[in-house]
Design an enzyme around this catalytic site. Structure first.
Site, short mmCIF file in Angstrom:
data_model
loop_
_atom_site.label_atom_id
_atom_site.label_comp_id
_atom_site.label_asym_id
_atom_site.label_seq_id
_atom_site.Cartn_x
_atom_site.Cartn_y
_atom_site.Cartn_z
CB CYS B 92 84.78 141.22 -9.00
SG CYS B 92 84.20 142.87 -9.36
CG HIS B 341 82.32 141.15 -3.66
ND1 HIS B 341 83.32 140.29 -4.04
CD2 HIS B 341 82.02 141.89 -4.77
CE1 HIS B 341 83.61 140.48 -5.33
NE2 HIS B 341 82.84 141.45 -5.78
#
Ligand SMILES: [Zn+2]
Lengths: 154, 393
Positions: B92, B341
């Protein structure tokens, strides 16, 4: 992970069946999982295999309600970080315990269980899980249900 | 950790572009890249052929969208061949490390015009495949193997944090409520509706104590920015934003191996180094973007970044200090929770939000007045990679 092939399970059988970690002969620090090098001593220290204590306490836990692939059968299940008696921490499932009964500090002991199976024809992978050390739950269960747990077919 | 970089040149951001984040069923990976890159190039007032190097962060094009070799694909689709194009990966934090790489390329003097981006096309994969891809960010042999999930790791952090610091379930929910409020004013946000504490704490449990509304969504999205040497920045724009510091720190991949799971050591290390290089302290920062993949992550980030003492972050939420207009505005675009996200894009999107804030270009209601310095924290996995970027006017 469940989609990986046989060698990926076979090569880890020692650690997963017997809770084997590493110990640095120079500084005495114990690691899990096994390491090739001690991060403290680097190449000055020789790292050897060591069996970890099978008892410890729950350091943190969660109840997985939305399982990952291959674990649908077990949900909801408890995942915990267990701090073993020598201070080394490991992650695994807590079994033989209701999700609402687990707590931080709960004494647990290691047991050998099936981790998952890949459908009807695939690999069945085994390894360590933990269960509550206190067996009073068994006695409560037996009194309430008026049966003997040891005679139950699990 | 001493940062060994001999910084040859300062670096400026002169153009930015962000795609709409969300379930972008109409767009594929390459089209999302286009959607972010074109406004960035136009904002910088350059032509595509001026770009000398392309660096994109992408966590798992292969598992999410069946597409690897993402660097070349983006250069190809943007019509930039034979410009060198590289894809970088740090779960991420892929976007953050792409920015770090672009920063090195310009600061070192090797390249003058670099396009840095991040991209993820997540909703083409069936949900269990997406979960599997995200699980790749953790230790596959010792965490994922036993049935740990990504929300599960942050749930372990939350459980321990709430045990040690007596954070209430309601205060934790305030993180999501605040981010949804900011997201409701951001037209590019994945979720543009407000929510309430009651709604968050009655949403279904995912991994105790975290509920659905503690978790960020799975999004499609892309973000892109143009980096140039600071001394040439005024050629391109009247409002250059300077990268004061961009640092990366690593930690143990497995959460259970870390001494204290209520803190991300890599955040502490990377931010300490960033403050030192930028010659700034937390008190100088006017606007903050942190990696709120789960509500608890925002709480511990503010502590690890030095904005509040360990264990005290909850109080900021009880007093509403993290809203725009408060003492410490956090995630003014809705963060990951409401903003979305798209894992590889997030690290770049965060810094673009800071650029907008520092330029005074954020939408009405979520513009921080007179912001001079901004800080972004981008986390990979459960904290094994952390990128901290400080920007200033
Ligand atoms: Zn040692």
């Amino acid at each position: 992970m469940s989609m990986l092939g046989i060698p990926s399970h076979w090569r880890r059988r020692k650690e997963r069946y017997r809770l084997i970690g590493s110990k640095c002969e120079a500084c005495g620090k114990v690691f899990f999982p096994r390491r090739e090098i001690c991060p403290n001593c680097r190449r000055r220290g020789r790292v050897i295999d060591v069996e970890l204590p099978g008892r410890g306490k729950v350091y943190s836990y969660t109840v997985i309600r939305v399982p990952s692939e291959g674990f649908e059968y077990y949900a909801p299940y408890i995942i915990a970080i267990v701090e073993l008696e020598n201070g080394v921490r490991v992650m695994s499932q807590i079994v033989d315990c209701n999700p609402e009964d687990v707590y931080i500090g709960m004494p647990v002991e290691v047991c050998f269980r099936r981790i998952f199976s890949q459908g009807d024809k695939g690999i069945i992978s085994y390894g360590f899980k933990f269960k509550p050390l206190d067996d009073s739950w068994i006695r409560c269960y037996e009194e309430e249900a008026k049966i003997s747990v040891s005679e139950m077919k699990v | 950790m001493e940062f060994p970089l001999y910084k040859k040149r300062d670096v400026a951001i002169v153009g930015v572009g962000t795609s709409k984040f969300g379930e972008r069923w109409d767009k594929s990976l390459r089209e999302l890249a286009w959607e972010a890159a074109v406004p960035a190039v136009e904002d910088a007032g350059i032509q595509g052929r001026d770009i000398q190097l392309v660096i994109f962060g992408n966590m798992s094009g292969g598992l999410f969208a069946g597409q690897e070799h993402v660097g070349a694909l983006i250069a190809d689709f943007l019509g930039l061949n034979p410009t060198p194009a590289i894809r970088v990966e740090a779960a991420c934090a892929s976007g953050g490390v792409a920015l770090f790489q672009g920063y090195l390329a310009v600061a070192s003097g090797l390249y003058d015009i670099v396009a840095v981006g991040g991209i993820e096309k997540m909703t083409d994969a069936p949900p269990d495949r997406a979960t599997l891809a995200l699980a790749g960010a953790m230790d596959s042999e010792w965490e994922a193997y036993f049935g740990a999930t990504f929300p599960g790791l942050y749930a372990l952090i939350a459980q321990r944090y709430m045990h040690e610091y007596k954070l209430s379930r309601e205060t934790l929910a305030e993180v999501a409520v605040k981010n949804h409020y900011h997201g409701s004013m951001n037209p590019l946000a994945h979720f543009q509706f407000k929510t309430t504490v009651e709604r968050v704490i009655s949403s279904p449990l995912v991994a105790d104590p975290l509920r659905r509304d503690d978790c960020c969504p799975i999004s499609d999205g892309a973000a892109c920015m143009i980096l140039v040497p600071a001394e040439k920045a005024r050629r391109y724009t009247d409002t250059p934003i300077y990268i004061k510091a961009c640092t990366v720190a690593s930690d143990k991949l497995a959460l259970f191996e870390r001494e204290d799971i209520t803190t991300l050591r890599a955040t502490i290390e990377a931010s300490r180094e960033a403050y030192r290089i930028a010659k700034l302290s937390p008190a100088d920062i006017d606007v903050i973007e942190v990696h709120d993949c789960f509500t608890i992550a925002e709480i511990i980030a503010l502590e690890d970044l030095g904005f509040v003492r360990k264990g005290d972050a909850g109080r900021l939420y009880e007093e509403g200090e993290t809203y725009v207009g408060g003492r410490l505005p956090v995630n003014t675009d809705g963060g990951l929770k409401a903003g979305g996200h798209a894992v590889g894009a997030t690290g770049v999107k965060q810094v673009i939000e800071l650029v907008k804030q520092l330029r005074g270009e954020a939408e009405k209601g979520r513009q921080v007045s007179n912001a001079e310095y901004g800080l972004a924290q981008n986390v990979g996995g459960s904290g094994a990679t952390v990128v901290v970027t400080i920007v200033g006017r």
